[in-house]
Every structure is written in C-alpha cells, then in structure tokens.
Write a protein that holds these residues in place. Structure first.
Motif, PDB file in Angstrom:
ATOM      1  N   SER A  95       0.841  -1.193   0.000  1.00 41.91           N
ATOM      2  CA  SER A  95       0.000   0.000   0.000  1.00 41.91           C
ATOM      3  C   SER A  95       0.872   1.237   0.000  1.00 41.91           C
ATOM      4  O   SER A  95       2.012   1.225   0.483  1.00 41.91           O
ATOM      5  CB  SER A  95      -0.927   0.017   1.224  1.00 41.91           C
ATOM      6  OG  SER A  95      -0.174   0.064   2.420  1.00 41.91           O
ATOM      7  N   ASN A  97       0.115   5.271   0.899  1.00 39.69           N
ATOM      8  CA  ASN A  97      -0.860   6.273   1.334  1.00 39.69           C
ATOM      9  C   ASN A  97      -0.802   7.545   0.506  1.00 39.69           C
ATOM     10  O   ASN A  97      -1.744   8.350   0.537  1.00 39.69           O
ATOM     11  CB  ASN A  97      -0.639   6.604   2.815  1.00 39.69           C
ATOM     12  CG  ASN A  97      -0.952   5.429   3.726  1.00 39.69           C
ATOM     13  OD1 ASN A  97      -1.776   4.578   3.390  1.00 39.69           O
ATOM     14  ND2 ASN A  97      -0.288   5.369   4.860  1.00 39.69           N
ATOM     15  N   GLU A 101      -6.878   7.122  -4.196  1.00 39.74           N
ATOM     16  CA  GLU A 101      -7.850   6.036  -4.235  1.00 39.74           C
ATOM     17  C   GLU A 101      -8.603   6.100  -5.555  1.00 39.74           C
ATOM     18  O   GLU A 101      -9.136   7.153  -5.947  1.00 39.74           O
ATOM     19  CB  GLU A 101      -8.833   6.172  -3.064  1.00 39.74           C
ATOM     20  CG  GLU A 101      -9.825   5.044  -2.958  1.00 39.74           C
ATOM     21  CD  GLU A 101      -9.200   3.768  -2.421  1.00 39.74           C
ATOM     22  OE1 GLU A 101      -9.694   2.685  -2.780  1.00 39.74           O
ATOM     23  OE2 GLU A 101      -8.227   3.860  -1.654  1.00 39.74           O
ATOM     24  N   ASP A 107     -13.723  -4.755  -6.915  1.00 36.12           N
ATOM     25  CA  ASP A 107     -13.064  -5.979  -6.466  1.00 36.12           C
ATOM     26  C   ASP A 107     -13.565  -7.195  -7.235  1.00 36.12           C
ATOM     27  O   ASP A 107     -14.682  -7.206  -7.769  1.00 36.12           O
ATOM     28  CB  ASP A 107     -13.301  -6.198  -4.972  1.00 36.12           C
ATOM     29  CG  ASP A 107     -12.516  -5.225  -4.117  1.00 36.12           C
ATOM     30  OD1 ASP A 107     -11.629  -4.543  -4.651  1.00 36.12           O
ATOM     31  OD2 ASP A 107     -12.798  -5.141  -2.908  1.00 36.12           O
ATOM     32  N   GLY A 124      -9.579  -5.045  -8.365  1.00 35.82           N
ATOM     33  CA  GLY A 124      -8.943  -5.046  -7.062  1.00 35.82           C
ATOM     34  C   GLY A 124      -9.012  -6.410  -6.396  1.00 35.82           C
ATOM     35  O   GLY A 124      -9.898  -7.228  -6.701  1.00 35.82           O
ATOM     36  N   GLU A 127      -9.525  -8.101   0.631  1.00 33.12           N
ATOM     37  CA  GLU A 127      -8.558  -8.122   1.730  1.00 33.12           C
ATOM     38  C   GLU A 127      -8.233  -9.539   2.190  1.00 33.12           C
ATOM     39  O   GLU A 127      -7.079  -9.847   2.502  1.00 33.12           O
ATOM     40  CB  GLU A 127      -9.093  -7.293   2.904  1.00 33.12           C
ATOM     41  CG  GLU A 127      -9.169  -5.797   2.617  1.00 33.12           C
ATOM     42  CD  GLU A 127      -9.579  -5.013   3.839  1.00 33.12           C
ATOM     43  OE1 GLU A 127      -9.733  -5.643   4.919  1.00 33.12           O
ATOM     44  OE2 GLU A 127      -9.748  -3.788   3.746  1.00 33.12           O
ATOM     45  N   VAL A 130      -5.848 -11.020  -0.230  1.00 33.75           N
ATOM     46  CA  VAL A 130      -4.520 -10.422  -0.067  1.00 33.75           C
ATOM     47  C   VAL A 130      -3.789 -11.067   1.105  1.00 33.75           C
ATOM     48  O   VAL A 130      -2.596 -11.379   1.022  1.00 33.75           O
ATOM     49  CB  VAL A 130      -4.640  -8.897   0.120  1.00 33.75           C
ATOM     50  CG1 VAL A 130      -3.294  -8.293   0.510  1.00 33.75           C
ATOM     51  CG2 VAL A 130      -5.154  -8.242  -1.152  1.00 33.75           C
ATOM     52  N   TRP A 145       3.837  -3.213  -6.336  1.00 27.90           N
ATOM     53  CA  TRP A 145       2.675  -3.079  -5.454  1.00 27.90           C
ATOM     54  C   TRP A 145       2.770  -1.841  -4.567  1.00 27.90           C
ATOM     55  O   TRP A 145       1.749  -1.257  -4.188  1.00 27.90           O
ATOM     56  CB  TRP A 145       2.526  -4.328  -4.586  1.00 27.90           C
ATOM     57  CG  TRP A 145       2.522  -5.603  -5.347  1.00 27.90           C
ATOM     58  CD1 TRP A 145       3.513  -6.530  -5.420  1.00 27.90           C
ATOM     59  CD2 TRP A 145       1.457  -6.115  -6.182  1.00 27.90           C
ATOM     60  NE1 TRP A 145       3.152  -7.577  -6.235  1.00 27.90           N
ATOM     61  CE2 TRP A 145       1.893  -7.353  -6.715  1.00 27.90           C
ATOM     62  CE3 TRP A 145       0.189  -5.643  -6.522  1.00 27.90           C
ATOM     63  CZ2 TRP A 145       1.110  -8.113  -7.569  1.00 27.90           C
ATOM     64  CZ3 TRP A 145      -0.593  -6.396  -7.368  1.00 27.90           C
ATOM     65  CH2 TRP A 145      -0.137  -7.619  -7.882  1.00 27.90           C
ATOM     66  N   ARG A 149      -2.344   2.467  -4.097  1.00 25.05           N
ATOM     67  CA  ARG A 149      -3.093   2.515  -2.842  1.00 25.05           C
ATOM     68  C   ARG A 149      -3.394   1.132  -2.300  1.00 25.05           C
ATOM     69  O   ARG A 149      -3.348   0.897  -1.094  1.00 25.05           O
ATOM     70  CB  ARG A 149      -4.405   3.277  -3.077  1.00 25.05           C
ATOM     71  CG  ARG A 149      -5.169   3.621  -1.812  1.00 25.05           C
ATOM     72  CD  ARG A 149      -4.590   4.849  -1.166  1.00 25.05           C
ATOM     73  NE  ARG A 149      -5.350   5.268   0.008  1.00 25.05           N
ATOM     74  CZ  ARG A 149      -5.103   6.381   0.686  1.00 25.05           C
ATOM     75  NH1 ARG A 149      -4.113   7.174   0.306  1.00 25.05           N
ATOM     76  NH2 ARG A 149      -5.824   6.708   1.741  1.00 25.05           N
ATOM     77  N   ARG A 150      -3.699   0.205  -3.174  1.00 28.62           N
ATOM     78  CA  ARG A 150      -4.049  -1.159  -2.798  1.00 28.62           C
ATOM     79  C   ARG A 150      -3.727  -2.089  -3.953  1.00 28.62           C
ATOM     80  O   ARG A 150      -3.611  -1.649  -5.103  1.00 28.62           O
ATOM     81  CB  ARG A 150      -5.533  -1.263  -2.427  1.00 28.62           C
ATOM     82  CG  ARG A 150      -6.469  -0.609  -3.415  1.00 28.62           C
ATOM     83  CD  ARG A 150      -7.900  -0.810  -3.062  1.00 28.62           C
ATOM     84  NE  ARG A 150      -8.235  -2.210  -3.016  1.00 28.62           N
ATOM     85  CZ  ARG A 150      -9.463  -2.684  -3.219  1.00 28.62           C
ATOM     86  NH1 ARG A 150     -10.459  -1.861  -3.485  1.00 28.62           N
ATOM     87  NH2 ARG A 150      -9.699  -3.965  -3.166  1.00 28.62           N
TER      88      ARG A 150
END
Length: 475
Positions: A95, A97, A101, A107, A124, A127, A130, A145, A149-150
């Motif tokens: 990630s 910050n 976003e 997802d 996406g 979680e 991941v 990666w 952001r994600r």
C-alpha cells in the motif's frame, strides 16, 4: 727574543690553555661516543612511554583520535541483527498512502472471477485474498505493489485463458473423470509470469481450492536449509525439515477457512501423537512445534487432501529452472544431489509429469524466470517442443546431440503444456495506464498517441517495461 721573555703573562696564558685542552680531551674519551647529527634513535635511550607517538613531519596534517573516547566522526550505528538484511530484502509493501484512491476500481468476486467479461479490466483484490496471498509469499519484492493505494491486477488475455482452464476443472469435478491441468508459464523477461502465477493463486483461493505454493524454487536447491536422507527410500531421497515445516505453516494459515472444517479421517503413523477429532488445520500446525516430524506430517496431510470429496488442489511453483538440474546439496559420497532426489521437489515433479494425478482434480502451475534462472538445456528444449506441438506439430525440433541431456528432466516435461505470457495489446495497455493516471502515478493525459508511444517503448507491450517507462521513469 721569544715572546715569553718579553711578556711574562703570555707564558702563563699559554700554559692555562694547554692544560684546559688536555682536560677536555680526557673527558671526551671517558664518555661514550655518539654522533652529533643523526636521525636514528639512541641505542641506550630509555623506551618510549606508553601512548607517545612520533611528532608529525613538518608541513603535514594529522588526526589523532585517542582509543576509547567517543568522537563525532566515529561510526556508532548499530549493526543489523542476523536475518535483518534478508527480511529487508524480502519486505513486501502492498500500500501507498500517497497514491490516490481509484473510485472506479471494483473488487473481484467469487461468482465473476472466472468470467471472460473481465478481460481488459483492472480489478482489485479483496482483503482476505490479499492476506492469503501474503501468507503463501505470492507477492514479489520486485513488483510494483508499493506504488499504489491497494493491490490490483489487470485481467489480460492470458488471464481469461487461465480462467477457462479453471472452469474445465470445476466442470469435471463432479463427474467421473477428474481433470488435472499441468501448465508451465513461459515468456520474456518482465512479461508478467510471476504476476500471472499470482492471478492463478487468486482464482484458486476465491473458488475455495486448497493452495500449496512453493514461492521460489531457488530456496529449495541452494543448500541453505538443513537436509537429511529419508530412511527406507530407494533411490535415496532427502528431506528438508525446516523448509517443510515453514511450508506447512503457510498452508495452514492461507487455507484455514477450508482446512479448519475438514476432519482427519485416516489413522496415520506419525512420530508425535495426534489429538482425536483433529482437523486438517491442526494436523498441519503440528509441524510448527515439531519440525523434525514435518515430512511425515506433510505426507499425512496430502493423503487427507486426496481423499474422495475433498476440494480441488492448486499446486504452484515459481522459478522452475532451479529444480531442473543438480542442486547445491552434496551426498555422503561428496557428489551433487539432483534436485529431483529432494523429497519435496520429487513430490511436485511427480504431479507435474502426470505420474501421480490429483484424484479430486486441480491444477499444477509452474512459472519460469528470465531474471534469475540457471541454465537448463533440457528445460529449454522441452519448452520448445511444447510450443511447436501447440502451433505446428509437424515442425517439432530435434535434440542437439552435442549437448548433454538430462533424461530425468526430459521425462518429466515430455507431456506438459505451456502458456505463453506475451505482450499487452494496446487496449490492455490503455486500461492499465488509465489506472496509473487515476492513482496519481502517471502525470500525463492518456491519449491514443501517448499510449502508442509508451507501448512501443515497452517492447510492444511488455508490462514490466511499460510500468518502467510510464510510472518509474521520471524525466
């Protein structure tokens, strides 16, 4: 007339000078003779006191730092502890910050992950997926990666082909014939083979398969883990208890939702007692505290996973060429041990070659590497034959008789199919570059000429080069 008679005092002065000269001569003979002008140390001089140093030569600058006292120029940083450098080298950051976003990012879902409509879209990763991928070390430090952001993946054309293979396996899972897919991912350097392997693991996790992943074949064969001969094996095989225990820990953590609901149904002769009514998750976790029993536990776990009614299995490995040659381990006769004689590698190779099929169906997926791969002529030739078999069966190449052939590797890969990871199409390149721009990593307007320029600079769509020229390279 002599001067002494004319001047009486002159005679007294001469006698006085002569007497003085004779006394001085006797005193000089009594003292030890030393040279008046010399650069060498006196022979009979006292030893130098402790801490004394010779004065510097005239015109030179010196820095005298006394031992035991702190100095601003002295390095007082703490040395890294054992293992810190390896942990930093393998650190995974998923990630950023500072990245934006992406509001339009959706997802993947269990019902649509195998759909062909996802081709060309950036999706996406949930979680929980991941966390499972991190547990099996599917993410690589060299991948980008940390820029976004994600985590998100591009569903390219090869991804839809892989999804079609998943649908075929699941379509035959409830019938009489259980299908087992055996594929090797090939392609140019930085073409996305490891990411494609990660996408296969993602589909397996989301479709509730049991995933067993060997993150890097190099770690198994470079003689960095303990090994020992397996009793009763003929020819002699070798177990790696510490590595196998770590692998079982990854399996238990990544597949805990599945293994926690599957009970142990067979009596196993293990060197440690197994509690009654145990689950497969508890069976795998026994190796964490008892690494010396990790191989019998792995055999027992695999036997349980292949019982009727169990879910399909995804068996994957990256950097395949390291297990298609001699390893760095030595036998008792001080001879190199072939990688296929390592028990864990032998287990994977038998499934990849099709000698031991998966009773409940599944997939064996292996990826080659173009960045860190030792030479394996047998592997290269087998890949060429597999490519020719798919494109033009009449033009199968012949083995060069002037090269040494590794018959064990040739036998293992003679019937394995390949899936080539080629460059992105311009539509796929535009999709991923629009995702770069929406994340704030690409500060340019994504137009058709801009996409064509970057696509050409990236070697006709090589995704690793495309990321480099559009995101990492700042001019």
């Amino acid at each position: 007339m002599p001067p002494s008679q004319c001047f009486p005092g002159f005679a007294l002065l001469a006698l006085d000078r002569a007497a003085h000269h004779s006394i001085a001569s006797r005193s000089l003979l009594a003292l030890p003779h030393t040279p008046r002008f010399s650069t060498s140390a006196p022979r009979y001089g006292p030893p130098p006191r402790k801490g004394m140093v010779a004065p510097p030569k005239r015109g030179t600058k010196t820095l005298n730092v006394k031992k035991g006292k702190s100095s601003p120029s002295r390095d007082t940083t703490k040395r890294p502890a054992p293992g810190d450098r390896k942990a930093l080298r393998k650190r995974i950051v998923l990630s950023n910050n500072n990245a934006l976003e992406v509001p339009t990012l959706q997802d993947l879902h269990k019902d649509t992950v195998l759909s062909g409509e996802n081709e060309g879209l950036v999706k996406g990763l949930p979680e929980d997926v991941v966390d499972a991928l991190r547990a099996v070390e599917a993410f690589k430090p060299t991948q980008g990666w940390r820029l976004f952001r994600r985590p998100a993946i591009l569903m390219r054309k090869e991804t839809t082909l892989l999804a079609a293979l998943f649908r075929e396996v699941e379509g035959t899972a409830n019938g009489q014939a259980k299908m087992t897919v055996r594929k090797v991912l090939i392609g140019e350097r930085m073409s996305g083979k490891s990411t494609m392997l990660l996408q296969g693991l993602t589909m397996a996790f989301m479709r509730d398969w049991v995933v067993v992943n060997l993150p890097d074949a190099k770690d198994i064969t470079i003689a960095h883990t303990e090994y020992a001969p397996l009793p009763g094996s003929q020819p002699t095989q070798y177990t790696q208890d510490i590595y196998t225990a770590n692998l079982l820990s990854q399996i238990a953590k990544a597949n805990q939702s599945i293994l926690g609901n599957l009970p142990v149904t067979t009596n196993h002769s293990l060197p440690i007692p197994l509690p009654s009514k145990s689950t497969l998750k508890q069976l795998a976790e026994l190796a964490i505290t008892n690494p010396e029993a990790s191989w019998p536990i792995f055999v027992a776990l695999w036997k349980e996973l292949t019982q009727p009614g169990r879910p399909p299995i995804m068996l994957a490995i990256d950097n395949l060429s390291h297990i298609m040659r001699n390893s760095e381990y030595l036998s008792a006769d001080v001879k190199p041990i072939h990688a296929h004689d390592l028990a864990l590698v032998r287990h994977f190779v038998d499934r990849l070659a099709g000698k031991t099929p998966l009773p409940n169906g599944g997939m064996i997926l292996a990826a080659t590497s173009g960045s860190n791969a030792p030479t394996s002529p047998a592997l290269d030739f087998s890949i060429q034959v597999a490519e020719a078999r798919q494109l033009n069966p009449e033009s199968i190449p012949q083995w060069n008789p002037y090269k040494n052939v590794d018959q064990r590797v040739m036998e293992c890969l003679k019937d394995v199919g390949v899936l080539k990871v080629a460059g992105l199409t311009k539509a796929e390149a535009r999709s991923i570059m629009e995702y770069y721009a929406a994340s704030g990593m690409l500060r340019a307007q994504v137009t058709e000429p801009f996409v064509t320029e970057k696509w050409s600079l990236a070697g006709m769509g090589n995704i690793g080069e495309l990321e480099r020229v559009s995101v990492r390279l700042r001019v």
